[in-house]
Write an enzyme that holds these catalytic residues in place. Structure first.
Site, PDB file in Angstrom:
ATOM      1  CB  SER A  50       0.933  51.248   8.305  1.00  0.00           C
ATOM      2  OG  SER A  50       1.560  50.125   8.872  1.00  0.00           O
ATOM      3  N   GLY A 234       4.493  49.188   9.896  1.00  0.00           N
ATOM      4  CA  GLY A 234       4.607  50.475  10.569  1.00  0.00           C
ATOM      5  C   GLY A 234       4.735  51.612   9.585  1.00  0.00           C
ATOM      6  CB  CYS A 262       4.180  46.004   5.861  1.00  0.00           C
ATOM      7  SG  CYS A 262       3.599  47.451   4.938  1.00  0.00           S
ATOM      8  CG  PHE A 263       8.358  49.899   8.547  1.00  0.00           C
ATOM      9  CD1 PHE A 263       8.539  50.951   7.676  1.00  0.00           C
ATOM     10  CD2 PHE A 263       9.084  49.895   9.728  1.00  0.00           C
ATOM     11  CE1 PHE A 263       9.433  51.978   7.947  1.00  0.00           C
ATOM     12  CE2 PHE A 263       9.981  50.917  10.019  1.00  0.00           C
ATOM     13  CZ  PHE A 263      10.160  51.959   9.126  1.00  0.00           C
ATOM     14  CD  GLN A 266       9.070  49.553   3.521  1.00  0.00           C
ATOM     15  OE1 GLN A 266       9.291  50.439   4.341  1.00  0.00           O
ATOM     16  NE2 GLN A 266       7.916  49.479   2.874  1.00  0.00           N
ATOM     17  N   GLY A 306       4.163  52.882   1.116  1.00  0.00           N
ATOM     18  CA  GLY A 306       4.584  53.928   0.196  1.00  0.00           C
ATOM     19  C   GLY A 306       6.054  53.854  -0.149  1.00  0.00           C
ATOM     20  CG  PHE A 307       9.048  54.436   1.803  1.00  0.00           C
ATOM     21  CD1 PHE A 307      10.054  55.285   1.369  1.00  0.00           C
ATOM     22  CD2 PHE A 307       8.036  54.958   2.597  1.00  0.00           C
ATOM     23  CE1 PHE A 307      10.051  56.624   1.724  1.00  0.00           C
ATOM     24  CE2 PHE A 307       8.025  56.296   2.955  1.00  0.00           C
ATOM     25  CZ  PHE A 307       9.036  57.139   2.510  1.00  0.00           C
ATOM     26  CG  HIS A 352      -0.636  44.242   5.731  1.00  0.00           C
ATOM     27  ND1 HIS A 352      -0.186  44.546   7.005  1.00  0.00           N
ATOM     28  CD2 HIS A 352      -0.310  45.304   4.956  1.00  0.00           C
ATOM     29  CE1 HIS A 352       0.381  45.739   7.000  1.00  0.00           C
ATOM     30  NE2 HIS A 352       0.319  46.211   5.772  1.00  0.00           N
ATOM     31  CD  GLU A 354      -1.767  41.823   8.798  1.00  0.00           C
ATOM     32  OE1 GLU A 354      -1.959  43.009   8.514  1.00  0.00           O
ATOM     33  OE2 GLU A 354      -0.787  41.182   8.358  1.00  0.00           O
TER      34      GLU A 354
END
Length: 378
Positions: A50, A234, A262-263, A266, A306-307, A352, A354
């Site tokens: 990431s 990612g 995470c990604f 999104q 960051g998003f 996260h 994990e």
């Protein structure tokens, strides 16, 4: 040790510069300057896909104390574009250490800089926002007084907004992580920049994980015979990741249990019809407080994003796949940290669970994924 006293220069896109010493490889590198607040876990940070195309500033002043080992990498290589530290360890000390951090950076060609006032740099990024940066050392460092030409090169580097980076870090061939002990479930994991610890956390729960490329089609996903589908973390701008969004909608149409991190959060948000936006300086570290709105519990969590998803916090939203509620929220700034579908077996979190190198407050989310698959099987 490979740390030198050779001069190095960090140049930000707004023209501010920081001088220091070369750390790791000498040369030049470009990326988005961001700061990470974790006091431990630097090896996991460096190898997290990431962080692809980002220049990571460590806010903890002492970095490299435990060296580098061969057990903790989250992927096959270091992904950060550049590395910024204040006081690197002179001599690493840990029973698992195999080499020093600067030796590892140099061996993998990662350009870094040490001796920087990272407190001042972090305050600058908090006030001005994450921005493009370049690190220059060795032959790449121009003669004194030529900083204007270096700034021009930084400004020529591509921004993170609009960057579709998942295919650059994902596996190109499918592979399988077997379940520990008896196989209870099969999960198709879409690799958008997956960390090594994630399939291991699932394997611990009796899940056989089929890791597929970011370009995997719906047909390739279901060829694995999945009980569930996982969307990984990612890099890059989720607004540019149209293929994973389309695939996610196909999974939701079929009603297969789905979990995103995470990604992946999104991507699920976009699949549901929500927008995404770039945070001013993002969340990166292993000490971010998040509230689970379904239980009221506050967890200390690991972040690297960051998003974020633009979804209402105060009420469920109607989507083509039923009602969706925000399940988690960051207590620092009220950013959406999780989504939960109320009419289908799918959920995601922005952080996260994990959590290598920790904390582990959110590990129960893998059990929640197992419960969804158990419910569908029943």
């Amino acid at each position: 040790m490979t740390t030198t006293t050779a001069p190095a220069l960090l140049v930000l896109e707004d023209g501010r510069t920081f001088r220091g010493r070369a750390y790791g490889a000498a040369g030049e590198t470009f990326g988005e300057a961001v700061f990470a607040t974790g006091m431990t876990g630097y090896q996991e940070t460096l190898t997290d896909p990431s962080y692809h195309r980002q220049v990571v500033v460590m806010t903890a002043p002492h970095i490299g104390n435990t060296g580098v080992n061969d057990e903790d990498p989250e992927s096959r290589r270091i992904w950060v574009a550049g590395y910024v530290v204040r006081d690197p360890a002179r001599t690493p000390s840990n029973w698992r250490s195999r080499r020093s951090l600067d030796e590892e950076l140099a061996a993998q060609g990662v350009v870094g800089i040490s001796g920087v006032d990272t407190r001042a740099l972090t305050r600058h990024l908090r006030e001005r926002g994450a921005m493009r940066a370049g690190i220059f050392s060795g032959e790449a460092l121009a003669r004194p007084g030529d900083e204007a030409s270096l700034l021009a090169r930084v400004l020529a580097a591509p921004p993170m907004t609009g960057a579709h980076l998942a295919p650059e870090v994902a596996t190109t061939e499918p592979y399988v992580i077997p379940a520990d002990g008896e196989r209870r479930f099969t999960v198709a994991a879409i690799d958008l920049g997956i960390k090594g610890m994630t399939p291991r956390r699932m394997a611990e729960r009796g899940i056989e994980v089929h890791v597929l490329p970011a370009t995997a089609t719906l047909e390739q996903i279901y060829a694995t015979g999945p009980d569930g589908v996982f969307l990984s973390n990612g890099p890059g701008d989720p607004a540019a990741a149209d293929h994973p969004v389309a695939v996610t909608r196909g999974v939701l149409d079929r009603g297969t249990p789905l979990f995103g991190i995470c990604f992946g959060n999104q991507i699920l948000g976009r699949a549901l019809g929500f927008g995404t936006f770039k945070l001013k300086y993002g969340h990166r570290g292993i000490n971010q407080p998040v509230k689970d709105l379904t239980t009221g519990k506050v967890e200390v969590t690991a972040h690297n994003h960051g998003f974020a998803v633009d979804a209402p916090l105060d009420a469920a939203s109607d989507t083509p796949f039923g009602r969706v509620a925000v399940s988690h929220v960051c207590l620092n700034d009220n950013v959406v940290e999780g989504l939960r579908l109320l009419d289908r077996p799918a959920f995601s979190v922005q952080y996260h669970p994990e959590a290598a190198a920790g904390p582990h407050d959110a590990a129960y989310l893998f059990d929640r994924f197992v419960s969804l698959m158990e419910g569908e099987r029943a």
